[in-house]
Design an enzyme around this catalytic site. Sequence first.
Site, short mmCIF file in Angstrom:
data_model
loop_
_atom_site.label_atom_id
_atom_site.label_comp_id
_atom_site.label_asym_id
_atom_site.label_seq_id
_atom_site.Cartn_x
_atom_site.Cartn_y
_atom_site.Cartn_z
CD GLU A 96 -2.94 1.53 0.56
OE1 GLU A 96 -2.34 1.59 -0.74
OE2 GLU A 96 -3.90 1.61 0.75
CG ASP A 97 -0.90 4.67 -1.94
OD1 ASP A 97 -1.70 3.98 -1.02
OD2 ASP A 97 -1.29 5.40 -2.61
CG ASP A 100 -5.11 9.62 6.35
OD1 ASP A 100 -4.28 10.43 6.95
OD2 ASP A 100 -6.02 10.25 5.83
NE ARG A 162 -3.39 7.96 -9.68
CZ ARG A 162 -4.00 7.69 -8.76
NH1 ARG A 162 -3.18 7.26 -7.57
NH2 ARG A 162 -5.12 7.79 -8.48
P1 IMP Z 1 -7.38 5.69 5.11
O1 IMP Z 1 -8.36 4.65 4.93
O2 IMP Z 1 -7.76 6.59 5.67
O3 IMP Z 1 -6.18 5.21 5.83
O4 IMP Z 1 -6.78 6.38 3.72
C1 IMP Z 1 -6.06 5.54 2.73
C2 IMP Z 1 -6.34 6.19 1.32
O5 IMP Z 1 -6.54 7.53 1.55
C3 IMP Z 1 -4.89 5.84 0.58
O6 IMP Z 1 -5.05 4.98 0.11
C4 IMP Z 1 -4.92 7.05 -0.20
O7 IMP Z 1 -5.63 6.74 -1.44
C5 IMP Z 1 -5.81 8.14 0.27
N1 IMP Z 1 -4.82 9.34 1.05
C6 IMP Z 1 -4.74 9.41 2.32
N2 IMP Z 1 -3.67 10.26 2.64
C7 IMP Z 1 -3.36 10.75 1.53
C8 IMP Z 1 -2.28 11.80 0.89
O8 IMP Z 1 -1.58 12.51 1.69
N3 IMP Z 1 -2.11 11.85 -0.34
C9 IMP Z 1 -2.74 11.14 -1.17
N4 IMP Z 1 -3.56 10.15 -0.73
C10 IMP Z 1 -3.97 10.02 0.33
MG MG Z 2 -4.80 4.40 -2.27
#
Ligand code: IMP
Ligand code: MG
Length: 171
Positions: A96-97, A100, A162
């Site tokens: 995973e990238d 958050d 990207r």
């Molecule tokens: P989570 O479910 O809140 O952990 O969100 C994860 C997803 O939100 C990631 O896979 C990204 O697609 C997007 N995301 C969260 N933070 C960022 C950021 O700083 N830049 C770009 N995408 C983000």
């Molecule tokens: Mg993502």
Amino acid sequence: MEDIKVLIDEETLHNKVQEIAEQIMKDYKGKELTFICILKGSMFFTADLAKMIENNIELEFIKASSYGENTVSSGNIRIDLDLKNDIAGKDVIVIEDIIDTGHTLEYLLGYLKSKKPKTLKLCVLLSKPERREVDINIEYLGFDIPNKFVVGYGLDYNEDYRNLPYIGYIE
Ligand code: IMP
Ligand code: MG
């Protein structure tokens, strides 16, 4: 176009990916691996990492999206593109990238576990610990980063940026 500042430069990224690759090779000596690349954000990270690893790697892709909101994950997640091949009995690493709040990965890991892989580990390039709402165990982590919106190296802002070769943030 917005003004993008560099947070993690190309060389620092490359060195970290190399470090993770070496750790994975140590942990999975001689084993065949399945990498699950979470689209679209993890494509560059997955590609760079996989090329540095000598084990045979089967590549699978999955795409999830959180509906309702844009840059903030709402916890309502659906799968837009599913795995092609069965992962039952395989040694799987999810790539995973960024993590958050953790809702996306919590959902995806639950889904993938139900497919009965032999082992399932998580490799994440970037983490924003301040933002976490659910506890997720990350076996391979690149960088903890501050609570900024980052782009590049696969990560987007409304599908832009990207292909930047570094991780930047929008001021
Ligand atoms: P989570 O479910 O809140 O952990 O969100 C994860 C997803 O939100 C990631 O896979 C990204 O697609 C997007 N995301 C969260 N933070 C960022 C950021 O700083 N830049 C770009 N995408 C983000
Ligand atoms: Mg993502």
